[in-house]
Design an enzyme around this catalytic site. Structure first.
Site, PDB file in Angstrom:
ATOM      1  N   ASP A 450      25.425   3.464  20.157  1.00 41.61           N
ATOM      2  CA  ASP A 450      25.067   3.866  21.414  1.00 41.61           C
ATOM      3  C   ASP A 450      25.103   3.035  22.703  1.00 41.61           C
ATOM      4  O   ASP A 450      25.395   1.592  22.355  1.00 41.61           O
ATOM      5  CB  ASP A 450      23.232   3.582  21.169  1.00 41.61           C
ATOM      6  CG  ASP A 450      22.718   3.911  22.395  1.00 41.61           C
ATOM      7  OD1 ASP A 450      22.433   5.216  22.535  1.00 41.61           O
ATOM      8  OD2 ASP A 450      21.925   3.179  22.980  1.00 41.61           O
ATOM      9  N   GLU A 503      29.491   6.557  22.056  1.00 42.46           N
ATOM     10  CA  GLU A 503      28.972   7.018  23.065  1.00 42.46           C
ATOM     11  C   GLU A 503      29.309   6.159  24.377  1.00 42.46           C
ATOM     12  O   GLU A 503      28.679   5.224  24.631  1.00 42.46           O
ATOM     13  CB  GLU A 503      27.300   7.157  23.019  1.00 42.46           C
ATOM     14  CG  GLU A 503      26.949   7.710  24.342  1.00 42.46           C
ATOM     15  CD  GLU A 503      25.287   7.223  24.613  1.00 42.46           C
ATOM     16  OE1 GLU A 503      24.623   8.159  25.226  1.00 42.46           O
ATOM     17  OE2 GLU A 503      24.828   6.170  24.348  1.00 42.46           O
TER      18      GLU A 503
END
Length: 787
Positions: A450, A503
């Site tokens: 993330d 990401e």
């Protein structure tokens, strides 16, 4: 991506604990005193052992670096053995040694001592009496350190790739010096290099750490204590005295299980799960992921069907995902987090699965069940930041230990969280080992990392003057770059078949390039296997959100992705981030009435599944729910009941997703050359006036698939599409079959299309030697293959 949440104010709400003496004992004296000095003396009492009052004071204050040198059994003058036992609240402490049981003398402050003749040991047990009730136990201070020099060396060097086996709590058996039989208990080890002292607290000592000070293992910064008799299910924390003398009660950073929030204690755990996924694990690395079918169903486990545990999910999720044909699931919020509203992106226990849904073995059971159903498991992993909760990682030993000390780096301005110090070897080791831990201990097949961009840039979300350049004057966080490279290299070396996914929302060069390949910017690749294509997501959603009459002005938003499609290995994500915070569900982004919205939704999915790159779809979008996702309520499953799930409505969309995955998996042209320019060719990428996109996909042997998307609400008759010639066909023309039509009545469409086969004419079009005349349904995508 981490949500913007009020977690800086509400995360980490914790249950208060009442520190109390053992049950049924109500002391009349202060806890540190115990009975009056000499109270245990009697005809069977041992003579008191000598006591250094300075050492005793340091032990009682929790600032002794080596309490084992004072407590336990030690040589004394006159050929005797001195026994010192610290048991606040105890009325009486007796020792059984050499077959004889005798009482120790209370020195004061809960310290009991006695002198034994040499030879009275090798084995001994303590009997401690509270409130008239006797408890038999072992003495933690009779045991040698339970960590070896190799473990300590690797920890110091930041190279312990199995850190969870060295730090944290672990049930084990140890043999005290001079004894023959091992004793079962729990070893506790924690890294707190700047602490003046560390004590163990838990239910077993009624959250009073006086009796359980830990010892420092030299320059490693590790504190250790083996406690006989403690085992699985024990609740515990560490009481850490910082350099400022302030005591902080902290959960174990390496805990492999945790209490259910809002309680915050760590839990001793033992795994008993027996894996049944040997076939999956053996085969998962047979084909590189970028050359394999890879379609991902993203879900938030706590809200997929609210109220389900890890084991409940194991009974329902594999069948649902398998029926829809997805190859993988991606699980949000797996690691322990205190605040529900963070969706799992503000982690406090990096080594513990979310206890709201069950224990570690329950999560193993879910992964095992998915594997046995032929479904891979990806989990979201959050090394970019952590919350400020005072019982967790923040200022763990009274100093900025896990976080940066530099204020320009220490706090994430968007989320009110702290940033890991990637330049500290032990912190980097903590995170790298954590990545390996989930892959090896839980058989996870992938880590979706993330907020990578927030790690890479020193000026991320910071204004001028709020950040400092790196040593070369740039804005890149060189320490974070080195950490990501080390993490990826270690995971790929140790865990065959695992994929890491970034990401990363910028144009950073080489996210999925090998770490040893230097790019134009002078950096080696970050080493990820795949990267979320945030540009494609943003541009394509922007295009379909426009009214069809205006789409011709935004045509390039759908074609621009092919300019850079082969710069990285991409995943096309329609993730949770796109269906929250007022953005609306996928179908709600589409213009028009309900029929047109669903038609747009279906056409978009057909285009997405044919576009180069892997696919990811968030839960609820597979049946076109109209509302935004709520982490409290989950998907709008009521839309799938008989009243709402009529053919051609929500069920039609889900049936289309199932068919997309079925045809996708059976068509190598859609995945085998995802990262190769030879696998794609535009037929016509410039039909802006028609709102039409047409292209070819090729597999490794050259077999083609044709995709034609009509994002206009009108039927286009006799639409000419140029095609490659087919070997062996008369004139190179040949016949083609419609293998997917998102306007099929089975999916809720109007039924316009090209049933049966269409024959290509040996007349050129769009630079191709043959052409077909197709009927393009309104707001629909067609796939064709040679018949």
């Amino acid at each position: 991506m981490t949500p913007r949440s009020p977690s800086r104010h509400t995360a980490g709400a914790k249950a208060t604990r009442t520190v109390r003496p053992p049950q049924a004992f109500v002391p009349q004296r202060t806890p540190a005193e115990g009975p009056p000095p000499g109270a245990a003396a009697g005809p069977d009492a041992l003579a008191p052992a000598p006591v250094d009052e300075g050492e005793l004071r340091r032990v009682l204050e929790g600032t002794h670096h080596d309490p084992h040198s004072f407590l336990g059994v030690h040589p004394a003058p006159g050929g005797l053995l001195a026994v010192r036992v610290l048991r606040p609240f105890a009325e009486r402490v007796e020792i059984t040694a050499g077959g004889t049981r005798a009482a120790l003398t209370h020195h004061g402050d809960g310290l009991f001592t006695g002198l034994l003749p040499v030879g009275a040991l090798p084995s001994s047990r303590l009997t401690v009496t509270y409130g008239g009730t006797a408890h038999e136990t072992g003495d933690p201070y009779r045991f040698l350190p339970t960590l070896g020099e190799l473990d300590l060396h690797l920890i110091r060097e930041g190279r312990h790739e199995e850190l969870w086996k060295a730090l944290g709590s672990r049930v084990t058996s140890e043999t005290a010096p001079g004894e023959d039989a091992p004793v079962t208990g729990t070893r506790f080890t924690v890294w707190a290099p700047n602490a003046r002292g560390v004590r163990l607290v838990g239910e077993f000592n009624h959250w009073d750490g006086t009796a359980h000070p830990m010892r420092s293992l030299g320059a490693s910064g590790v504190w250790e204590l083996f406690v006989p008799g403690l085992g699985e299910g024990t609740l515990y924390k560490y009481e850490v005295t910082g350099p400022d003398g302030h005591r902080r009660t902290k959960a174990d950073p390496m805990a492999r299980a945790a209490e259910v929030p809002p309680a915050t204690a760590s839990v001793v755990t033992v795994s008993r799960h027996e894996w049944g996924d040997e076939e999956w694990m053996r085969a998962r690395g047979a084909r590189p992921v970028h050359e394999a079918p890879f379609s991902v169903y993203e879900l938030h486990p706590a809200s997929w069907r609210p109220g389900l545990t890890w084991r409940d999910l194991a009974e329902q999720l594999p069948a649902y995902v398998k029926d829809l044909g997805f190859t993988h699931v991606e699980l949000m919020g797996v690691a322990q987090h205190p605040f529900d509203g963070s969706w799992g992106y503000q982690v406090t226990s990096y080594y513990a699965p979310d206890s709201r849904l069950g224990g570690p073995d329950d999560f193993r059971y879910l992964v095992d069940s998915l594997h046995r159903a032929g479904i891979g498991v990806i989990m979201d992993w959050v090394p970019a930041h952590f919350p400020k909760d005072d019982w967790a990682l923040a200022r763990f030993d009274g100093t900025t230990l896990y976080e940066y000390a530099d204020p320009a780096k220490a706090e994430h301005p968007d989320w009110g969280t702290l940033v890991f110090d990637y330049g500290r070897t032990e912190v980097r080791n903590f995170l790298v080992a954590n990545a390996v831990y989930w892959c090896e201990e839980f058989h996870v097949d992938g880590l979706r990392v993330d907020a990578v961009a927030s790690m890479l840039y020193l000026d991320y979300s910071r204004e001028y003057g709020q950040w400092s350049p790196n040593r070369d004057g740039g804005r890149e966080n060189l320490e974070a770059v080195a950490f990501l490279q080390e993490m990826n290299a270690t995971v790929y070396r140790r865990c065959p078949g695992v994929v890491t996914i970034a990401e990363e929302s910028t144009a950073w060069d080489g996210v999925t390039r090998a770490t040893h390949h230097i790019g134009p910017g002078g950096f080696g690749g970050l080493g990820f296997g795949l990267k979320w294509n945030m540009g494609w997501m943003h541009d394509s959603l922007g295009y379909v959100s426009h009214e069809p009459v205006h789409r011709k002005y935004h045509h390039h938003e759908m074609t621009f992705s092919m300019v850079y499609a082969y710069s990285e290995n991409y995943v096309l994500p329609i993730s949770h981030d796109e269906v929250v915070h007022g953005k609306g569900a996928l179908v709600a982004k589409m213009p028009g009435d309900w029929w047109q919205r669903r038609a747009n939704h279906r056409a978009y999915l057909g285009f997405m599944w044919a576009h180069p790159g892997k696919q990811l779809l968030f839960m609820g979008q597979e049946f076109a729910q109209g509302g935004e996702w709520s982490h409290r309520d989950g998907p709008e499953w009521y839309l799938t009941d008989d009243a709402h799930f009529a053919a051609g409505d929500h069920r039609g969309v889900r049936d289309l997703v199932r068919e997309l995955n079925r045809v996708y998996a059976a068509t190598p042209a859609l995945w085998e050359r995802d990262t190769s320019p030879e696998g794609f060719s535009w037929i016509d990428g410039d039909a802006a006036e028609d709102n039409v996109f047409s292209f070819l996909r090729y597999d490794a042997s050259g077999d083609p698939l044709v995709c034609v998307s009509n994002f206009s609400p009108v039927v286009r008759e006799d639409y000419v599409v140029g095609l490659p010639g087919l070997p062996g066909a008369p004139g190179g023309g040949g016949t083609w079959r419609e293998v997917l039509n998102t306007d099929d009545t089975a999916y809720g469409g109007s039924g316009v299309g090209n049933p049966g086969t269409v024959t290509a004419e040996p007349l050129g079009a769009h630079g191709r030697p043959t052409r077909v005349r197709l009927t393009l349904p309104p707001l629909a995508t067609l796939w064709l293959r040679p018949a």
